[in-house]
Design a protein around this motif. Structure first.
Motif: not given
Length: 238
Positions: A4-8, A125-128, A140-146, A221-225
């Motif tokens: 996934i892409v993790i956007a922070i 497969g990146v954390v940006m 469209d990142a699967e996980l977004k954190i603010f 982990d929850e998103k990937i699962a």
């Protein structure tokens, strides 16, 4: 397993970069420090006296800028390279902090950097981390954190970082710089800092770094699962 892409996204000195680096390391993902990219552009502009009001000079300068990231096995640190030269220490200095928001607000700069960032994360497969990753670079990142934190606490953290690099500045000056950057970042016309509608907010004011990293890892982990259960695989994982 799917990648996934993790956007922070979030404000300065909330712990974005440090958290993102450790999350990437634990997941075996690539880490892309977009803030370092804008700082590198700011350094190049400063060194070459590029006028921020001259669109042609800006475009010409951007054609000469090549940014890469290296992992130093000896120190264990990620390093930012500008045209092959390690600029990791220089881009973290206060004189760059004083101009980076103004430089990164220039539409031509953002277009160039966003294109590079999207190319870097195309295979997932990146954390940006940055200001507009979840809203513009990877909507469209699967996980977004603010990430956010109390401004005074952020200033105190920044002061400690600067002291570790041998720069001594008063807390009031650092707080003023952070608030100025917040305003510019949030009000620029291109790629403003804002929370994506589907981002999960993380207030780091009273959290340790380990707590921040564990929190993001649990969500990842929850998103990937969840994607694995649904049979969502990346082509490169087949």
């Amino acid at each position: 397993m799917p990648k996934i892409v993790i956007a922070i996204d979030g404000y300065s000195s909330c712990g974005k970069s440090t958290t993102a680096k450790q999350v990437a390391a634990r997941l075996g993902y690539a880490y892309i420090d977009t803030g370092a990219m804008y700082r590198s552009v700011s350094l190049f502009f400063s060194q070459h006296h590029v006028a921020l009001t001259n669109p042609k000079a800006i475009l010409d300068a951007l054609q000469q800028i090549h940014i890469t990231f290296n992992h130093n096995a000896r120190t264990g640190r990620n390093e930012t390279c500008l045209n092959g030269l390690n600029v990791e220490e220089e881009i973290r200095k206060m004189y760059i902090s004083n101009i980076v928001s103004e430089v990164s607000a220039i539409p031509e700069v953002r277009y160039a950097m966003v294109a590079q960032q999207q190319k870097m994360g195309r295979k997932r497969g990146v954390v940006m981390d940055g200001r507009d990753i979840g809203t513009q670079v990877f909507p469209d990142a699967e996980l977004k954190i603010f990430m956010t934190a109390d401004p005074t606490i952020r200033a105190q953290r920044r002061q400690i970082e600067l002291l570790e690099r041998g720069e001594m500045l008063g807390l009031d000056a650092i707080l003023e710089n952070l608030l100025k950057r917040d305003y510019i970042d949030s009000n620029r016309s291109e790629g403003p800092l804002r929370k994506a509608h589907d981002a999960i907010e993380l207030d780091t004011s009273f959290m340790t770094l380990d707590e921040q990293v564990d929190w993001v890892i649990q969500l990842a982990d929850e998103k990937i699962a969840s994607l694995h259960r649904k049979g969502h695989f990346n082509p490169q994982d087949a």
